[in-house]
Design an enzyme around this catalytic site. Sequence first.
Site, short mmCIF file in Angstrom:
data_model
loop_
_atom_site.label_atom_id
_atom_site.label_comp_id
_atom_site.label_asym_id
_atom_site.label_seq_id
_atom_site.Cartn_x
_atom_site.Cartn_y
_atom_site.Cartn_z
N ASP A 143 0.86 -1.17 0.00
CA ASP A 143 0.00 0.00 0.00
C ASP A 143 0.91 1.23 0.00
O ASP A 143 2.13 1.13 0.14
CB ASP A 143 -0.98 -0.02 1.18
CG ASP A 143 -2.22 0.82 0.86
OD1 ASP A 143 -2.17 1.62 -0.08
OD2 ASP A 143 -3.23 0.68 1.56
C1 BGC Z 1 -5.00 3.16 -0.09
C2 BGC Z 1 -5.10 2.15 -1.19
C3 BGC Z 1 -4.97 2.83 -2.52
C4 BGC Z 1 -3.63 3.54 -2.55
C5 BGC Z 1 -3.35 4.20 -3.86
C6 BGC Z 1 -3.77 4.03 -0.23
O1 BGC Z 1 -3.78 5.10 0.65
O2 BGC Z 1 -5.02 2.52 1.16
O3 BGC Z 1 -6.29 1.43 -1.09
O4 BGC Z 1 -5.09 1.91 -3.56
O5 BGC Z 1 -3.62 4.53 -1.54
O6 BGC Z 1 -4.13 5.28 -4.08
#
Ligand code: BGC
Length: 749
Positions: free
Chosen positions: A288
């Site tokens: 993530d």
């Molecule tokens: C989120 C993810 C997301 C990623 C990219 C993160 O903060 O938890 O679910 O895909 O950002 O935007």
Amino acid sequence: MKFRFLKPLCFIVFLSLNTKLMSQQDHTEKIEALLKKMTLEEKVGQMNQYNGFYDVTGPAPKNGNAALKYEHLKKGWVGSMLNVRGVEEVQKLQQLVVEESRLGIPMIFGFDVIHGLKTQSPIPLAEAASWDMEAIEESAAVAANEASAVGLNWTFAPMVDISRDARWGRVMEGGGEDPFLGAKIGAARVRGFQGKDLSLNTTIAATAKHFAAYGFAEAGKEYNTVDIGTNTLYNIVFPPFKAAVEANVQSVMNGFNILNGVPVTADAVLQRDFLKGKWGFQGFVISDWSSIAEIAPHGFAKNLKHAGEIAAKAGSDMDMESKAYVTHLAASVREGKVEERLLDDAVRRILKVKFELGLFDDPYRYCNEKREKERLFHKDHMEAVLEMAKKSIVLLKNDSGLLPLKKDQKGILVIGDLADDKNSPLGSWRLASDTNSAVSVLEGMDSYTKDYSFVQGPKYFDDDASFLQHVKINTDDTSGMEEAVAAAKNASVVVLVAGEHGFMSGEARSRTNINLPGLQHQLIKAIHKVNKNIVLVLMNGRPLALPWEAENIPTILETWQLGSQSGNAIAQTLFGDNNPSGKLPMTFPRSVGQVPIYYNHYRTGRATREPNVFWSHYADEKNSPQFPFGHGLSYTQFKYSDLSISKTAQKEISVSVSVTNKGEMEGQEVVQLYLSDPVASIVRPVKELKAFKKIRLEAGASMTVRFLLTQKELGFYTTDYEWTVEPGTFEVMVGGSSAEGLSGSFELE
Ligand code: BGC
């Protein structure tokens, strides 16, 4: 479109451009050949993902200035980018990498296509309320079609995190509280995004996220600790991930949370033993946003370099924006701290997905300006999201039959700031959509009838709310209240639209109070004093606690955030051209103090009411929810009868029930089967959804609905992760919600 392969002669030499003829085996051979040519830095490069240069979906990028990123792109040190969109932009960056880097390996472009690109379908929690897997699959296919037209080939969806905590803002992004329903939805969404052929330029790779247990953040507080046992992990959290893997999901995203003391991004048991081991996942794991770097502040690594080493060993294949790999991983390998074969495994997985997307065949296959112009907000997409929106609406209450409204009804008054709102219905996670592009309730009403009036009442929220900021809620400016009350006195029916702003749910939008925000409760009470004929239309991204409204308002329609076509779907439902058929995918509590509240809770030793205080309950609140999981009414009524349970020759259990439409209108019903295993070697939930069917019945018609319970439905995972089916008595309940139905039992030998 230009296909420019000027520089990477070597790329052409060992990579056939005609991958259409390539079998799986060919991919493997090509990948191995390519791997042999790669330097350590180039391998690490494939494992590195950078954020683009405008959308930001995490903490502000650190030490990642654009010049450095461009430098790395040219060196082939970037395997993927996120938050880059639009054919021109994608093509420009792809070209830079393909033409200027030594091996010219194309990048994969990821984006949070959570419920649409420009055209927004309902938020995923709303779609889950449809219990309609075909519709959900189709909705994801529409999103993929539009996303692929702007150069994207990878979405960070579906989020398959089970959550039981309405305080957590991200419940809007998932399939609700139940693992069985969640698994079906997760798989349907993967199929929808990826289609049957991933190499088509209309399909994109999907991501099951966030592995694992992110939805169990303590107290519903975003990015908080998770501490759950194996019973819940194996039987509640895992099933939707496993289902996504079985549906051939191409990537899995890990998460920000720790799980029982280990950051999940650093967890080899989760990523290597379960995901890539027992479940045979062939795709790659993306971290993530900076979750690799965050291993250090969690207190599990000394610094960024150490964090990268731990993550790589644990099976985190690609680093999203924390720059741990690109900065340090090659050195860690040279120092003998990480084995190079682990990098090879990660790179193989990443290249495989790129091959399957057809990017080696044509790195610009998603970059077609004509398609881009044609597909955005396409009328077919609009029609599809309207259908999805209609299916997502849940009728929570219709006591005095105020709904449906008659088409020639006089004296309809619409009240509420959200009725006129073209932005909130788009919900959270609609990064690429246009602000204020939803059809508002008023616009939906307008295209039906002009014979109604509207009073805004007090302002609910400030207008400048944005994805990156918290919404400001009006708690004291009552202007508009008096006018609304005065108008309500003379109305035949008041349609009152209330709920949350579209940016009050989603990532980093946890709430400690899940009531109607601001002055809305006050407004509803004031209107109720002068007119009891209220239809409360709710718009919200999470279950809300509204005990007074649930008690006193006769009709409540849950419309969540329905996306681009919200107002049309709502108007069609209000006037009876759409008979609501949604069922709650998440329990609605009576108060926030009951949270986490969910229907499939474990048994307790003191569940039954005692004459004194010594039983499991609250002193100041009932145990039961306000609206249970699976609940949802229709403008018609369904009667269940003739439950029959028998054993088949294969020792499976056959269950049938008769359902009759007793009303005067055609309608749809979700027939739900719950199973209970009262005595087992580990404590089982009081009941569990094990089958459902959505049926349509003409007025007066009946249907026999049949279910088959196999070993798959009858068993559970032990704490050693062994699937077991234990003999004994099982109880069955079949009905229209988790709270009531016909019951029976059977013995399993
Ligand atoms: C989120 C993810 C997301 C990623 C990219 C993160 O903060 O938890 O679910 O895909 O950002 O935007």
